[in-house]
Design a protein around this motif. Structure first.
Motif, PDB file in Angstrom:
ATOM      1  N   LEU A   1     103.431 -19.854  76.668  1.00 12.32           N
ATOM      2  CA  LEU A   1     103.133 -19.530  78.047  1.00 12.32           C
ATOM      3  C   LEU A   1     103.298 -18.387  78.551  1.00 12.32           C
ATOM      4  O   LEU A   1     104.232 -17.381  77.993  1.00 12.32           O
ATOM      5  N   ALA A   2     102.430 -17.693  79.168  1.00 13.26           N
ATOM      6  CA  ALA A   2     102.265 -16.387  79.681  1.00 13.26           C
ATOM      7  C   ALA A   2     102.990 -16.480  81.023  1.00 13.26           C
ATOM      8  O   ALA A   2     103.660 -17.366  81.373  1.00 13.26           O
ATOM      9  N   ALA A   3     103.475 -15.153  81.326  1.00 10.61           N
ATOM     10  CA  ALA A   3     104.253 -14.939  82.411  1.00 10.61           C
ATOM     11  C   ALA A   3     103.751 -15.410  83.715  1.00 10.61           C
ATOM     12  O   ALA A   3     104.562 -16.128  84.471  1.00 10.61           O
TER      13      ALA A   3
ATOM     14  N   ARG B   1     100.278 -19.659  82.709  1.00 20.05           N
ATOM     15  CA  ARG B   1      99.049 -19.931  81.906  1.00 20.05           C
ATOM     16  C   ARG B   1      99.438 -20.303  80.318  1.00 20.05           C
ATOM     17  O   ARG B   1     100.160 -19.434  79.662  1.00 20.05           O
TER      18      ARG B   1
ATOM     19  N   THR C   1      98.400 -14.037  73.376  1.00 19.81           N
ATOM     20  CA  THR C   1      98.795 -14.959  74.597  1.00 19.81           C
ATOM     21  C   THR C   1      98.671 -13.694  75.585  1.00 19.81           C
ATOM     22  O   THR C   1      97.908 -14.140  76.864  1.00 19.81           O
TER      23      THR C   1
ATOM     24  N   GLU D   1      96.810 -12.897  80.833  1.00 20.25           N
ATOM     25  CA  GLU D   1      97.066 -12.218  81.741  1.00 20.25           C
ATOM     26  C   GLU D   1      96.094 -11.001  82.047  1.00 20.25           C
ATOM     27  O   GLU D   1      95.203 -10.858  81.232  1.00 20.25           O
TER      28      GLU D   1
END
Lengths: 224, 224
Positions: free
Chosen positions: A65-67, A70, B144, B149
């Motif tokens: 999971l990205a910050a 997503r 990721t 992002e």
DNA sequence: CGCGACTTTGAATAGCCTCAAGACATGTGG
DNA sequence: CCACATGTCTTGAGGCTATTCAAAGTCGCG
């Protein structure tokens, strides 16, 4: 569920190649078996990382999971694949999530047991190094691809590669579009649109049941 | 150029930790030394992969080229880093390019020699496994991040991480903007614009000589 | 000092994402 | 076995971010 063959998982795994049957027996005796339903969690980020997992059947996805929340799909684990090696030696916790996509059988080996095995059978660590190497190479390619190529090119690549690895021009997508989207670093909507475009251009044919047939692999690879 | 200390490169490298001085002597005697000028090529994709490279001084970038010709920076090799391990055991050729960024010293070990070393000193293979693991974990994060992002978030992250690893709020960018751009999966123009925005928002201060000073690391991490 | 490489800035564009609604499929309980 | 509910997929419209192209500005080095 099914009766367990003696070396059910252990013999599936490349890292235990070259070991004799009785050595496999030893290993098999120290593994634990688990079964997971689709959607069930194999592990979470921040879980303590103290076991090596072997997929003895089924299919699971590994993602981060990205910050911003997503999801990024990193690996698709198939029968015979292993996970957990990356940090078996150092990192104390996991950094990714694992989830079963279909009914999945897993056997796991505790860290200490595995380290003992490596000392006893040095060929194992060489094999693990090979697995690492392949994974690194694959991930390097994936990074380059998502960072520099268009979604269209990535999808085209994915289709031709999947077809090539199965040795068939027609195949069933092994993932839901949602998961395929996070694998390619895009959205389900975009995938849908691009596939339609490919079909209109005559490059592929879509059939019910997530079946994709490749009509012109050469042209597909030229997509920018 | 400079006089060569006996274990110049070998002792720098984590994978040879735990070896005694005379063992290091043995290893040092089989390595080859090279020196590269900025811009010089250490290796190219498709080169035969038969040596392990150790950076004994300087700095080099490792990158891949995508199908459309765009460059993706994968690693920045610093003193003590190694490269070539990924495929020392299996893949026959390289998949990435290496280029010196500053005057750089490299020593290399031939594949067969290294494999003998691993058999003789098993701790080496454990250490190599650790290096692999770290690299995998780092690359998973990078994948990721670039896939999910925004450029702004990635840049903000890069800045705070670099500052943190140097333990200083002000630091000199170790890369040209062009290289930093390919590392973050974007373009030099975008980097330039984003840095200006960060500065206008008071998050950082830019000073001549590629010096960046971080004023508000907390806010920087919240950038989406 | 002057050249080449790098960087900044601007304007226009394109590709992709978001949001939203409807179609389709899948599986469940009645 | 059908009806419905849930999840998945498609299609459309609109907006936004980041890229591209171009040109001026700056840096660093011989």
């Amino acid at each position: 569920m099914a009766a367990q063959a003696t070396h059910e998982c252990v013999q599936l795994v490349p890292i235990f190649q070259e070991l004799a049957a009785d050595q496999l027996d030893t290993i098999e005796s120290i593994v634990q078996h688990h079964h997971y339903q689709p959607g069930e969690t194999l592990f979470n980020a921040d879980d303590p990382l103290d076991t090596l997992m072997i997929i003895s059947g089924g299919q699971a996805k590994v993602y981060q999971l990205a910050a911003n929340g997503r999801e990024q799909l990193l690996y698709l684990l198939q029968t015979g694949d292993i996970d957990g090696e990356a940090a078996l030696f150092e990192t104390k916790h996991r950094t990714s999530y694992g989830e079963a996509l279909v009914p999945t059988d897993v056997c796991s080996i505790r860290r200490e047991d595995f380290q003992k095995l490596m000392q006893k059978y040095p060929s194992i660590s060489i094999n693990v190094l090979n697995v690492f190497g392949k994974r690194l190479t694959q991930l390097e390619r994936q990074t380059t691809s998502t960072a520099t190529e268009s979604v269209e090119a990535r999808l085209a690549n994915y289709l031709t590669e999947t077809a090539a690895s199965l040795n068939e021009p027609a195949f069933k997508l092994p993932l839901k579009k949602k998961d395929l989207a996070t694998f390619l670093g895009t959205t389900p909507e975009t995938i849908s649109r691009k596939l339609t475009r490919f079909e209109q251009a005559g490059l592929i044919t879509q059939k019910p049941g997530k079946i994709i047939q490749i009509n012109d692999a050469d042209q597909l690879l030229l997509v920018e």
